[in-house]
Design an enzyme around this catalytic site. Structure first.
Site, short mmCIF file in Angstrom:
data_model
loop_
_atom_site.label_atom_id
_atom_site.label_comp_id
_atom_site.label_asym_id
_atom_site.label_seq_id
_atom_site.Cartn_x
_atom_site.Cartn_y
_atom_site.Cartn_z
N LYS A 88 -1.44 2.50 -3.00
CA LYS A 88 -1.74 2.09 -1.61
C LYS A 88 -3.20 1.68 -1.46
O LYS A 88 -3.52 0.69 -0.79
CB LYS A 88 -1.41 3.24 -0.63
CG LYS A 88 0.08 3.58 -0.61
CD LYS A 88 0.37 4.76 0.27
CE LYS A 88 -0.17 6.07 -0.26
NZ LYS A 88 0.48 6.58 -1.49
N PRO A 94 -1.18 16.68 -13.68
CA PRO A 94 -0.38 15.62 -14.31
C PRO A 94 0.78 15.25 -13.39
O PRO A 94 1.43 16.13 -12.82
CB PRO A 94 0.13 16.26 -15.61
CG PRO A 94 -0.12 17.71 -15.49
CD PRO A 94 -1.18 17.93 -14.46
N ASP A 129 1.20 7.88 -4.36
CA ASP A 129 0.44 7.33 -5.49
C ASP A 129 1.00 6.01 -6.00
O ASP A 129 0.89 5.68 -7.19
CB ASP A 129 0.38 8.36 -6.65
CG ASP A 129 -0.18 9.68 -6.18
OD1 ASP A 129 -1.07 9.66 -5.31
OD2 ASP A 129 0.26 10.73 -6.68
N GLU A 130 1.56 5.22 -5.12
CA GLU A 130 2.15 3.94 -5.52
C GLU A 130 1.09 2.86 -5.72
O GLU A 130 1.40 1.77 -6.23
CB GLU A 130 3.14 3.45 -4.43
CG GLU A 130 4.36 4.35 -4.21
CD GLU A 130 4.11 5.44 -3.17
OE1 GLU A 130 2.93 5.63 -2.77
OE2 GLU A 130 5.07 6.10 -2.77
N GLY A 132 -2.53 -4.05 -13.10
CA GLY A 132 -3.74 -3.33 -13.51
C GLY A 132 -4.44 -2.82 -12.28
O GLY A 132 -4.13 -3.24 -11.15
N GLY A 184 -5.11 10.74 -1.98
CA GLY A 184 -6.16 10.26 -2.88
C GLY A 184 -5.87 8.81 -3.16
O GLY A 184 -4.92 8.50 -3.89
N HIS A 185 -6.61 7.92 -2.55
CA HIS A 185 -6.35 6.48 -2.67
C HIS A 185 -7.45 5.83 -3.49
O HIS A 185 -8.62 5.87 -3.12
CB HIS A 185 -6.26 5.83 -1.27
CG HIS A 185 -5.11 6.35 -0.46
ND1 HIS A 185 -4.83 5.93 0.81
CD2 HIS A 185 -4.13 7.25 -0.78
CE1 HIS A 185 -3.74 6.55 1.25
NE2 HIS A 185 -3.32 7.36 0.31
P1 GDP Z 1 -2.35 5.74 -3.84
O1 GDP Z 1 -2.41 7.19 -3.50
O2 GDP Z 1 -1.04 5.14 -3.48
O3 GDP Z 1 -3.51 4.96 -3.30
O4 GDP Z 1 -2.43 5.65 -5.44
P2 GDP Z 1 -3.46 6.46 -6.38
O5 GDP Z 1 -4.80 5.89 -6.25
O6 GDP Z 1 -3.30 7.93 -6.17
O7 GDP Z 1 -2.82 6.18 -7.80
C1 GDP Z 1 -2.63 4.90 -8.30
C2 GDP Z 1 -3.39 4.77 -9.62
O8 GDP Z 1 -2.93 3.65 -10.32
C3 GDP Z 1 -4.88 4.55 -9.43
O9 GDP Z 1 -5.57 5.13 -10.50
C4 GDP Z 1 -5.00 3.04 -9.48
O10 GDP Z 1 -6.29 2.61 -9.90
C5 GDP Z 1 -3.97 2.68 -10.50
N1 GDP Z 1 -3.30 1.40 -10.34
C6 GDP Z 1 -3.00 0.73 -9.19
N2 GDP Z 1 -2.29 -0.39 -9.47
C7 GDP Z 1 -2.16 -0.42 -10.80
C8 GDP Z 1 -1.49 -1.32 -11.70
O11 GDP Z 1 -0.87 -2.31 -11.32
N3 GDP Z 1 -1.56 -1.02 -13.04
C9 GDP Z 1 -2.21 0.07 -13.52
N4 GDP Z 1 -2.22 0.28 -14.82
N5 GDP Z 1 -2.85 0.92 -12.70
C10 GDP Z 1 -2.80 0.69 -11.37
P1 IMO Z 2 -1.32 9.81 -1.66
O1 IMO Z 2 -1.64 9.36 -0.26
C1 IMO Z 2 1.31 12.32 -4.10
C2 IMO Z 2 2.54 16.14 -2.38
C3 IMO Z 2 2.06 17.41 -3.05
C4 IMO Z 2 3.25 18.31 -2.77
C5 IMO Z 2 3.67 17.89 -1.37
C6 IMO Z 2 3.12 18.78 -0.26
O2 IMO Z 2 -2.44 9.81 -2.59
O3 IMO Z 2 -0.10 9.09 -2.17
P2 IMO Z 2 0.71 18.98 0.86
O4 IMO Z 2 -0.60 19.38 0.27
O5 IMO Z 2 0.74 17.64 1.49
O6 IMO Z 2 1.28 20.03 1.77
O7 IMO Z 2 1.72 18.94 -0.41
O8 IMO Z 2 3.19 16.57 -1.20
N1 IMO Z 2 1.47 15.19 -1.96
C7 IMO Z 2 1.23 14.04 -2.60
N2 IMO Z 2 1.76 13.52 -3.73
N3 IMO Z 2 0.38 11.62 -3.41
C8 IMO Z 2 -0.14 12.11 -2.26
O9 IMO Z 2 -0.95 11.38 -1.47
C9 IMO Z 2 0.24 13.39 -1.84
N4 IMO Z 2 -0.10 14.17 -0.80
C10 IMO Z 2 0.68 15.26 -0.88
O10 IMO Z 2 1.83 17.22 -4.42
O11 IMO Z 2 4.31 18.01 -3.64
MG MG Z 3 -2.83 9.01 -4.44
#
Ligand code: GDP
Ligand code: IMO
Ligand code: MG
Length: 422
Positions: free
Chosen positions: A16, A302, A13-14, A413, A40-41
């Site tokens: 990506k 959360p 969830d960085e 953002g 979840g991207h």
């Molecule tokens: P991913 O799994 O690495 O693609 O990341 P996620 O989509 O799961 O979670 C990142 C969340 O942070 C998403 O809701 C993005 O819209 C949001 N996001 C990404 N970059 C930024 C940022 O620089 N600032 C803020 N406030 N939100 C961001």
């Molecule tokens: P993205 O690509 C954050 C975590 C789960 C759990 C562990 C194992 O959006 O960054 P799994 O269902 O893969 O066997 O769960 O990995 N996990 C993630 N955490 N972002 C994800 O994907 C994740 N995909 C799995 O929460 O701790």
């Molecule tokens: Mg994610």
């Protein structure tokens, strides 16, 4: 553009999705190489928010080819649902989305096993999408691949073999009913018919593309600390989320990959169980979770939040061979008086400056911090590095110095426009 791997340097969830979306215009192919719909991207375009679980985030760019490689595990229903979701939002995938015939298929019994294991006291906190049990079958050599699903005789044989074993486990160990061959065969054959048009030998497709000097963006899922080899085992996912996974999960040799870019949040989050040395106490946890909207894009759970952990990201730089860093969510720290960076762990009198393998050390260590002054200014409207508050620049400079790796891009953002080069 060269062939680049973009991956998470923390626990997922960085950002990506956002970063892939920014790099995609310069690439020809965007490829997922591991994980499944546990990912979840998020990509935000103006008022529209897209959450992609299985299909590469590059799909939102209409001329780009997207590939799901052999290393990914496929829930066919999730795959078809995602295509429908995109269609409803006006994104057509026909002719530019390819699925590897060697990818393994997730079945309902994988999801059930995931759920049953998670109901135990010692749980991992998985997404319950059946990821772990599906990869377990792959390694045990009993998995069913997309190519098998599309061959009636092979599919019947393999499904029967699997159900014979799995149903004994369900009946005898968990005291629940197993799965009917006929119902599963019918359901999955119908998915097979619908996905057939996307299926091909993606290893050939990608290597041909490389011969033609096309450029490939490898989209990591999860993050380095969730990698089954290099993460906080056993609190990890079941695939190689690190850069090496890009080669294994696509059949593109490592010598064909030119660069690795790691994404790190300006702080740290993780979802699910497992050690998290720099995790915030209650007050900061609430504030940062609210401001960063830190709730899972796949499960809505959360996210746990904490300070930037240099031990973690330094480990990522090493095991991935990261060339450049992207820092996201800097804006989430805007209100803080002071900001901490973890530079070492202390456990039973010993100081650790490198990521420890022993889970007991990770669970029991006390982080050693450096503290920097906050900037107390809104950065969400900043459009160039030059215009960042001085203390924000100092914070980024210190991270860059500790990592000995260049920060190339900063995100303030969720929108595409809230990004600038360093
Ligand atoms: P991913 O799994 O690495 O693609 O990341 P996620 O989509 O799961 O979670 C990142 C969340 O942070 C998403 O809701 C993005 O819209 C949001 N996001 C990404 N970059 C930024 C940022 O620089 N600032 C803020 N406030 N939100 C961001
Ligand atoms: P993205 O690509 C954050 C975590 C789960 C759990 C562990 C194992 O959006 O960054 P799994 O269902 O893969 O066997 O769960 O990995 N996990 C993630 N955490 N972002 C994800 O994907 C994740 N995909 C799995 O929460 O701790
Ligand atoms: Mg994610």
């Amino acid at each position: 553009m060269p062939n680049i791997v973009i991956l998470g340097a923390q626990w997922g969830d960085e950002g990506k999705g956002k970063v892939i979306d920014i790099f995609a215009p310069k690439a020809d192919y965007i490829v997922r190489y591991q994980g499944g719909n546990n990912a979840g991207h998020t990509v935000v375009i103006g008022e529209d928010e897209f959450i992609l679980h299985l299909i590469p985030s590059g799909i939102l760019h209409k001329a780009k080819v997207c590939v799901i490689g052999n290393g990914v595990v496929i829930d066919p229903k999730a795959f078809l649902d995602e295509i429908d979701m995109l269609k409803r939002k006006g994104i057509e995938v026909a002719g530019r989305l390819y699925l590897s015939d060697e990818a393994h298929v997730i079945f309902p019994y994988h999801k059930k096993l995931d759920e049953l294991k998670e109901a135990k006291k010692k749980k991992i906190g998985t997404t319950k999408k059946g990821i772990g049990p599906c990869y377990a079958d792959k390694v045990a050599r009993s998995g069913i691949r997309i190519a098998d699903l599309l061959d009636e005789a092979v599919f019947k044989d393999k499904l029967r073999g699997n159900l014979d074993e799995k149903n004994v486990v369900f009946n005898r160990i968990y005291n629940i009913e197993g799965y009917s061959f006929d119902a599963l065969y019918e359901e999955y054959s119908s998915y097979g018919k619908k996905i057939r048009k996307f299926v091909c030998n993606t290893v050939l497709l990608l290597n041909d593309a490389i011969k033609k000097k096309k450029s490939i963006l490898f989209e990591g899922a999860q993050g380095t600390l969730l990698d089954v080899d290099h993460g906080t085992y056993p609190f990890v996912t079941s695939s190689n989320a690190t850069a090496g996974g890009a080669s294994i999960g696509t059949g593109v040799g490592p010598t064909r990959i030119d660069k690795v870019i790691g994404i790190a949040k300006a702080y740290t989050t993780r979802v699910g169980e497992g050690p998290f040395p720099t995790e915030f106490g209650e007050d900061l946890m609430g504030r940062i979770r609210k401001k960063g909207r830190e709730f899972g894009a796949t499960t809505g759970r959360p996210r746990r939040c904490g300070w930037f952990d240099n031990i973690v990201v330094k480990h990522s730089v090493m095991v991935n061979g990261i060339d450049e860093i992207v820092v996201t969510k800097l804006d989430v720290l805007d209100d803080l008086d002071s900001i901490k960076i973890c530079t070492a762990y202390k456990f039973e009198g010993r100081v650790y400056r490198d990521f420890p393998s022993n889970i007991r050390v990770l669970e029991g260590c006390v982080p050693i911090y450096e503290e920097l002054p906050g900037w107390k200014e809104d950065t969400t409207r900043v459009t160039s590095y030059k215009r960042l508050p001085k203390n924000a620049k100092n914070y980024l400079k210190r991270i860059q110095e500790l990592l000995k790796t260049k920060i190339v891009l900063i995100s303030v953002g969720s929108d595409r426009r809230q990004t600038f080069a360093k």
